[in-house]
Design an enzyme around this catalytic site. Sequence first.
Site, PDB file in Angstrom:
ATOM      1  N   ARG A  42       5.575  -6.775  21.334  1.00 12.47           N
ATOM      2  CA  ARG A  42       4.234  -7.130  20.864  1.00 12.47           C
ATOM      3  C   ARG A  42       3.976  -8.639  20.981  1.00 12.47           C
ATOM      4  O   ARG A  42       2.856  -9.066  21.273  1.00 12.47           O
ATOM      5  CB  ARG A  42       4.063  -6.662  19.416  1.00 12.47           C
ATOM      6  CG  ARG A  42       2.677  -6.902  18.802  1.00 12.47           C
ATOM      7  CD  ARG A  42       2.632  -6.324  17.380  1.00 12.47           C
ATOM      8  NE  ARG A  42       1.439  -6.728  16.656  1.00 12.47           N
ATOM      9  CZ  ARG A  42       0.328  -6.011  16.558  1.00 12.47           C
ATOM     10  NH1 ARG A  42       0.253  -4.833  17.170  1.00 12.47           N
ATOM     11  NH2 ARG A  42      -0.710  -6.439  15.857  1.00 12.47           N
ATOM     12  N   THR A  76      -6.034  -7.729  19.139  1.00 19.12           N
ATOM     13  CA  THR A  76      -4.941  -6.766  19.076  1.00 19.12           C
ATOM     14  C   THR A  76      -4.950  -6.189  17.671  1.00 19.12           C
ATOM     15  O   THR A  76      -4.807  -6.919  16.696  1.00 19.12           O
ATOM     16  CB  THR A  76      -3.590  -7.445  19.355  1.00 19.12           C
ATOM     17  OG1 THR A  76      -3.627  -8.003  20.672  1.00 19.12           O
ATOM     18  CG2 THR A  76      -2.452  -6.442  19.264  1.00 19.12           C
ATOM     19  N   SER A  77      -5.153  -4.892  17.572  1.00 18.42           N
ATOM     20  CA  SER A  77      -5.334  -4.268  16.262  1.00 18.42           C
ATOM     21  C   SER A  77      -4.066  -4.368  15.430  1.00 18.42           C
ATOM     22  O   SER A  77      -2.956  -4.572  15.943  1.00 18.42           O
ATOM     23  CB  SER A  77      -5.722  -2.799  16.426  1.00 18.42           C
ATOM     24  OG  SER A  77      -6.941  -2.676  17.128  1.00 18.42           O
ATOM     25  N   ALA A  78      -4.239  -4.201  14.125  1.00 14.11           N
ATOM     26  CA  ALA A  78      -3.096  -4.172  13.224  1.00 14.11           C
ATOM     27  C   ALA A  78      -2.136  -3.060  13.642  1.00 14.11           C
ATOM     28  O   ALA A  78      -2.559  -1.981  14.070  1.00 14.11           O
ATOM     29  CB  ALA A  78      -3.565  -3.959  11.792  1.00 14.11           C
ATOM     30  N   GLN A  82      -2.658   1.071  14.953  1.00 15.21           N
ATOM     31  CA  GLN A  82      -2.284   1.476  16.313  1.00 15.21           C
ATOM     32  C   GLN A  82      -1.324   2.663  16.261  1.00 15.21           C
ATOM     33  O   GLN A  82      -1.485   3.636  17.012  1.00 15.21           O
ATOM     34  CB  GLN A  82      -1.646   0.300  17.052  1.00 15.21           C
ATOM     35  CG  GLN A  82      -2.634  -0.804  17.395  1.00 15.21           C
ATOM     36  CD  GLN A  82      -1.974  -1.969  18.093  1.00 15.21           C
ATOM     37  OE1 GLN A  82      -0.950  -2.475  17.653  1.00 15.21           O
ATOM     38  NE2 GLN A  82      -2.564  -2.436  19.187  1.00 15.21           N
TER      39      GLN A  82
END
Length: 421
Positions: A42, A76-78, A82
């Site tokens: 990530r 970028t989502s939490a 996700q």
Amino acid sequence: MNTLRHNDAIAAEFRNALADTLITKKKITSPVMERAFRTVPRHLFVAEGTPLDVTYSVDNSVAIKHVPDGVIISSTSAAYIQARMIEQAEIGEGMSVWEIGSGGFNAALLAEVVGPDGRVVSVDIDPEVTDRARELLDATGYGSRVTVVQADAENPLPGVHEPFDAILVTVGAWDLAPAWLAHLAEGGRIVVPLRMNGITRVIALRREGDHLVSTSAEVAGFVPMQGEGARDERLFLLPDRNGHEVKLRFDGDVPQDMSLLDGALATERAEVWSGVTINLGVSFADLHLWFAAFLPGFCKVAADEGTDMAAERKDWFPFAAVHGDSFSYLAVRHVPEGGAVEFGARAHGEHGEDAATAMVEQIRAWDRHGRDSEPTFAYWPTGSQLPEFGDNTAVLPKTHGIATISWPSSANNAGDQGAPQ
């Protein structure tokens, strides 16, 4: 790409700790999802210089792109949402997935989940976002496993004829585009952060005859959709006697004559308390959803610094309702025993007490019928055969169909104040 050189072993420790936490919190429930989170780096997909503890936190989203006024339009989502969205879609090896809203990391997760025999297509309207996603996916070894397309996902995908087993919408949507349903396989699932009168739920939907029904829902927020599917809220400004403003923001229908609120902030504040309490630290997100479903005139409220409302901000929440020449907003006060708060409503306007009472009636209705039950959702595309909806179901018109929110049949029984007509 985040070129900050992290020690690989340290980054792996953060990555595994995140996976462990997501498993403990039951956001990851399948071995394939666990493997994906332990594999995909990530930290190589977030912005330059983002610390590892921020990158690998459970509930932090990380901005990708801002517009000049600072508003985030891509992120970028939490990690928790996700993981949940992929689990909600029940994606497995060999499946085909359409991701709407690109960033790179989520597409890499999907590539890990579907494996070498699966298919992932990631679409975004912004060419800067798709260029960045391609670069990051290539750099991390996923470029050959994800097809990135720059397009407005409101429209059918050109050259795509095989349906998708799952569609993941990773931007906030006000409606479901007909193109999404046309690309969805029979038995497939679409997971979408659907905005309903200003309140968003990430809903997994599957086909049932001519409409779609929910299989799960999660609370989360997303940056709004751009392009043809965008839906702007309507904003009304109420000035106070000092020239500061209170903002009322409507996602759905707007009361007919908002000019009736002129001077509302100059009136004495009214308060009505419900007797309904909740322990500190306990979520009451479904009260907001109940308001969105059943409280006429529902809107969001914000107050500028310098207003009387801003001075008391710690005691109220940004949920309001317009009631003729007055408006109310959700408030809390500590109960004498401590460890809990009582819900109530504060209001301004010539008939502020009536406005506050209308909100309190819905707080009590939620306490009786909605507090301990899970709502379900459905989407009925235009042309569907609509049933007779009961008083327990809120009907929200959309551009391409209607969305419904239903509580168990005891909810909003006949005789409750404010039941939808």
